[in-house]
Design an enzyme around this catalytic site. Structure first.
Site, short mmCIF file in Angstrom:
data_model
loop_
_atom_site.label_atom_id
_atom_site.label_comp_id
_atom_site.label_asym_id
_atom_site.label_seq_id
_atom_site.Cartn_x
_atom_site.Cartn_y
_atom_site.Cartn_z
N MET A 139 0.85 -1.19 0.00
CA MET A 139 0.00 0.00 0.00
C MET A 139 0.88 1.24 0.00
SD MET A 139 -2.98 -1.01 2.73
CE MET A 139 -1.84 -1.42 4.04
N GLY A 160 1.64 4.37 4.50
CA GLY A 160 2.46 3.45 3.73
C GLY A 160 2.75 2.16 4.47
N SER A 161 2.48 1.03 3.84
CA SER A 161 2.59 -0.22 4.56
C SER A 161 2.35 -1.41 3.63
CB SER A 161 1.58 -0.23 5.70
OG SER A 161 0.33 0.25 5.25
N ARG A 162 2.12 -2.56 4.24
CA ARG A 162 1.93 -3.79 3.48
C ARG A 162 1.05 -4.74 4.29
NH1 ARG A 162 7.24 -7.38 2.09
NH2 ARG A 162 6.39 -9.39 2.70
#
Length: 218
Positions: A99, A186-188
């Site tokens: 993301m 921001g990430s996953r």
């Protein structure tokens, strides 16, 4: 479109800081109108970006107990067999969604079922696509079982993210596409499926939380 509750304090603080900044700029640099209006324009763009980060768009969700629905918006960056060492401790099929800061950051339950695990882990802040991000970054692991299979979903903080929010507790009964949590900036999200599960997405594919079919359960 609505604004997520996790963003209200951040948006209010951003507005207050930018308002004070621009008041000061117009007061002290009143004789440089170009600079004043430039800073105001940049402030407006930045404020709108912060607001958009916490948006919850109106969308028609897909519900089907035979399907694993995307828990997040973003891009598929991993599809591979790997050993999941926290809960299953055996081989699983990993599907990862990256993301970016421009994506919707609401995380949703990929299936309905009972929450078997909900565990937070402090950690590093490696970039979200780093191979070790799944095991070394700040993260929150959730396992949902529907009586036939268990699915592990792991929220992973990236280089910019500093706060993972998760609403699930062990023993809760949850519905597919209900909010699981939120990751800021921001990430996953990693999904671990039984080996042999039919995956319906490809690498680099853009997916939408609550709509895109990630896989079909046996």
């Amino acid at each position: 479109m609505t604004i997520h509750r996790e963003g209200k304090a951040t948006i209010a603080l951003t507005f207050a800081v930018l308002a004070l900044l621009n008041i000061a700029v117009f007061y002290f640099l009143y004789d440089s109108p170009v600079m004043c209006w430039t800073i105001l324009g940049i402030s407006l763009v930045f404020f709108l970006f912060i607001v958009s980060f916490f948006r919850i768009p109106s969308r028609e969700m897909q519900f089907d107990e035979k399907l694993v629905i995307a828990p997040a918006d973003g891009k598929i960056v991993v599809i591979e067999e790997t050993v999941e060492g926290e809960y299953f401790k055996d081989k699983r099929l990993q599907v990862s969604i990256f993301m970016s800061p421009a994506n919707v950051h609401v995380n949703r339950n990929p299936i309905s079922g009972s929450v078997k695990l909900s565990q937070y882990h402090a950690g590093k802040y490696l970039v979200a696509w780093h191979p070790k991000a799944s095991t070394e970054n700040e993260r929150h692991t959730v396992v949902i079982g529907n009586g036939k299979t268990d699915i592990l979903v792991r929220q992973i903080a990236g280089a910019l993210a500093r706060r993972i929010v998760n609403y699930l507790k062990p023993g809760m009964e949850v519905k597919q596409n209900m909010e699981m949590g939120f990751i800021k900036f921001g990430s996953r999200v990693d999904i671990y499926l039984p080996v042999g599960t039919k995956v319906n997405v490809n690498l680099e594919q853009i997916v939408r939380g609550g709509q895109t079919v990630i896989a079909e359960l046996a």
